[in-house]
Scaffold this motif. Structure first.
Motif: not given
Length: 202
Positions: A122-127, A130-138, A159-171
């Protein structure tokens, strides 16, 4: 980027090209905004303004999809409301299905008969994050169903790239837009009312 820009999977667009799509769509707002994270900001990126144009949405989605084509993704999922169109467009670019989560009694869930299978990639996406809270919930929803989150794609990383989900991230865009706790917000100190994006015609 020309107005009639067509999608070319082999073409590399710059961050300035992507930002131009947002500028053309009047997607960057100035004011006093209450963000989903609870923080306040003088600027807000209203991605719905650019996503209302299918061609522009497709260009942005291709930018995200291109970073994850080697991950054997089976499903793209995003949180309602902001992630619904992003998930749909990225899934279309990848040729897979799109799902979205919703909050029920304050808890993020899969509803409407949607489900994930154990081991499903699964790939998780969001528009916007800022803190990544909604993505963490998903991500929690995905993990609770024993599916495998393989990455996170977002249109705008405030966040300017500071949020880390422990997964590959692309913005698509990384913007460092200042966000304040309510008690430290200079706009609140000036008595300027905060508007929650999505309300009051925003």
């Amino acid at each position: 980027m020309p107005e009639n820009q067509t999608i070319n999977k082999n073409q590399t667009l710059t961050e300035e090209d992507y930002l131009d799509l947002f500028r053309k769509s009047n997607a960057l707002l100035d004011g006093h905004f209450l963000l989903t994270s609870g923080k306040h900001s003088a600027q807000y990126m209203q991605c719905a303004q650019v996503l209302q144009y299918p061609q522009r949405a497709a260009v942005l989605a291709e930018g995200l999809a291109s970073a994850f084509r080697d991950k054997e993704i089976e499903t793209v999922i995003g949180p309602a409301m902001g992630g619904i169109l992003v998930a749909h467009e990225v899934a279309k670019a990848l040729g897979v299905r799109a799902l979205f989560t919703e909050r029920e009694n304050g808890i993020m869930r899969l509803r409407r008969g949607f489900s994930l299978s154990p081991g499903e990639k699964v790939l998780v996406v969001e528009d916007v994050i800022t803190t990544g809270g909604s993505v963490r919930e998903v991500l929690t929803v995905v993990q609770e169903m024993e599916a495998i989150p393989v990455g996170v794609g977002v249109l705008v990383d405030r966040s300017g790239g500071s949020v880390d989900f422990g997964l590959p991230k692309r913005s698509i865009l990384q913007l460092k837009i200042e966000a304040y706790d309510a008690q430290e917000c200079p706009l609140c100190a000036q008595g300027i009312p905060a508007i929650k994006p999505g309300s009051r015609k925003i």
